[in-house]
Write a protein that holds these residues in place. Structure first.
Motif, short mmCIF file in Angstrom:
data_model
loop_
_atom_site.label_atom_id
_atom_site.label_comp_id
_atom_site.label_asym_id
_atom_site.label_seq_id
_atom_site.Cartn_x
_atom_site.Cartn_y
_atom_site.Cartn_z
N UNK A 125 0.84 -1.20 0.00
CA UNK A 125 0.00 0.00 0.00
C UNK A 125 0.87 1.25 0.00
N UNK A 126 0.32 2.37 -0.42
CA UNK A 126 1.08 3.62 -0.38
C UNK A 126 1.03 4.24 1.02
N UNK A 127 1.83 5.26 1.21
CA UNK A 127 1.78 6.06 2.43
C UNK A 127 1.35 7.47 2.07
N UNK A 128 0.76 8.13 3.04
CA UNK A 128 0.44 9.55 2.94
C UNK A 128 1.17 10.23 4.08
N UNK A 129 1.94 11.26 3.74
CA UNK A 129 2.70 11.99 4.75
C UNK A 129 2.18 13.42 4.77
N UNK A 130 1.75 13.86 5.94
CA UNK A 130 1.27 15.22 6.14
C UNK A 130 2.22 15.90 7.12
N UNK A 131 2.67 17.11 6.80
CA UNK A 131 3.61 17.79 7.69
C UNK A 131 3.31 19.28 7.73
N UNK A 132 3.29 19.83 8.93
CA UNK A 132 3.14 21.27 9.14
C UNK A 132 4.43 21.78 9.76
N UNK A 133 4.94 22.86 9.21
CA UNK A 133 6.13 23.53 9.74
C UNK A 133 5.74 24.99 9.92
N UNK A 134 5.08 25.27 11.04
CA UNK A 134 4.60 26.62 11.32
C UNK A 134 4.99 27.01 12.74
N UNK A 135 4.77 28.25 13.08
CA UNK A 135 5.10 28.74 14.42
C UNK A 135 4.30 28.01 15.49
N UNK A 136 3.04 27.72 15.22
CA UNK A 136 2.16 27.11 16.22
C UNK A 136 1.89 25.63 16.00
N UNK A 137 2.34 25.08 14.90
CA UNK A 137 2.12 23.66 14.63
C UNK A 137 3.32 23.10 13.88
N UNK A 138 4.06 22.27 14.57
CA UNK A 138 5.23 21.61 13.97
C UNK A 138 5.07 20.11 14.23
N UNK A 139 4.36 19.46 13.32
CA UNK A 139 4.04 18.05 13.52
C UNK A 139 3.89 17.39 12.16
N UNK A 140 4.27 16.13 12.09
CA UNK A 140 4.13 15.35 10.86
C UNK A 140 3.52 14.00 11.20
N UNK A 141 2.75 13.48 10.24
CA UNK A 141 2.14 12.16 10.38
C UNK A 141 2.41 11.39 9.10
N UNK A 142 2.94 10.17 9.27
CA UNK A 142 3.12 9.27 8.13
C UNK A 142 2.16 8.10 8.33
N UNK A 143 1.23 7.98 7.39
CA UNK A 143 0.23 6.90 7.49
C UNK A 143 0.44 5.93 6.34
N UNK A 144 0.92 4.74 6.69
CA UNK A 144 0.99 3.66 5.71
C UNK A 144 -0.43 3.12 5.56
N UNK A 145 -0.98 3.20 4.37
CA UNK A 145 -2.40 2.89 4.15
C UNK A 145 -2.74 1.43 4.42
N UNK A 146 -1.74 0.57 4.52
CA UNK A 146 -2.00 -0.82 4.89
C UNK A 146 -2.38 -0.96 6.35
N UNK A 147 -2.13 0.08 7.11
CA UNK A 147 -2.53 0.14 8.52
C UNK A 147 -3.94 0.71 8.54
N UNK A 148 -4.92 -0.16 8.61
CA UNK A 148 -6.30 0.31 8.44
C UNK A 148 -7.14 0.25 9.71
N UNK A 149 -6.57 -0.24 10.78
CA UNK A 149 -7.38 -0.37 12.00
C UNK A 149 -6.72 0.39 13.15
N UNK A 150 -7.01 1.69 13.21
CA UNK A 150 -6.59 2.47 14.37
C UNK A 150 -7.73 3.43 14.72
N UNK A 151 -7.76 3.85 15.97
CA UNK A 151 -8.91 4.58 16.51
C UNK A 151 -9.27 5.85 15.74
N UNK A 152 -8.30 6.60 15.29
CA UNK A 152 -8.58 7.90 14.69
C UNK A 152 -8.52 7.87 13.16
N UNK A 153 -8.66 6.70 12.58
CA UNK A 153 -8.55 6.58 11.12
C UNK A 153 -9.60 7.43 10.39
N UNK A 154 -10.84 7.38 10.83
CA UNK A 154 -11.90 8.14 10.15
C UNK A 154 -11.60 9.63 10.20
#
Length: 193
Positions: A125-154
């Motif tokens: 499966x592919x991955x989706x990587x989201x990243x914010x590099x801002x003064x108030x939000x500096x966080x990144x999330x890498x989601x491998x789409x094969x990981x389909x069962x986690x609480x905050x997926x929706x």
């Protein structure tokens, strides 16, 4: 007569000077510069490869609402960096979407190193990587789409869909059918001969 020949010669010289070798249009130079410029807050969305025809590209939006698209494979546009100006306030809208979906509360990776934040994991499966590099939000999330069962997926999928709507890059990504059926035309031609 001599004056008209001189004017033609002068016009030719001026035109040839305008088309100098190695000239790069403003947007291309600007795009390359802006991607390396750390002076601006930015958001990045990247989609990675899978075993198949998944679009591979990276999109960056900075606080000035400039969008930069780098297509790699299985997208309509793969010729360098494309850029466009999004409607005013688009970057702030993406930040609001992240805040509304509590982006900073997502794990940095799905699955994580211990693989304890994900159920069974499918391969290829592919991955989706989201990243914010801002003064108030500096966080990144890498989601491998094969990981389909986690609480905050929706919530994560809803956030990605909302961000995709703001980015409006469908014309650069293109329809999946164009890539999935690419080999079928060759098969049809060979069967006719």
């Amino acid at each position: 007569m001599k004056l008209s020949n001189f004017c033609i010669l002068l016009a030719g010289l001026l035109l040839s000077a305008c088309a100098s070798e190695g000239y790069t249009p403003y947007l291309d130079r600007f795009s390359e510069y802006a991607l390396d410029d750390d002076d601006y807050e930015r958001f990045t969305l990247e989609r990675t490869a899978c075993f198949g025809f998944c679009p591979i590209f990276k999109v960056t939006v900075d606080e000035r609402d400039f969008l930069f698209f780098q297509g790699e494979r299985f997208v309509t546009e793969t010729d360098g960096v494309l850029s466009k100006r999004l409607p005013k306030g688009s970057f702030k809208k993406i930040l609001r979407i992240a805040r509304d979906h509590e982006f900073s509360q997502f794990d940095p990776s799905y699955p994580n190193a211990d693989r304890n934040n994900c159920g069974p994991i499918a391969t290829d499966n592919p991955s989706i990587i989201l990243a914010f590099d801002t003064e108030h939000l500096d966080h990144a999330v890498k989601w491998y789409r094969g990981c389909s069962q986690f609480d905050s997926r929706a919530e994560l999928e809803e956030m990605i869909a909302a961000v995709d709507a703001v980015l409006d890059i469908d014309e650069w990504v293109g329809p999946r059918d164009a890539f999935m059926n690419a080999g079928d035309e060759d098969d049809d031609e060979q069967s006719e001969t």
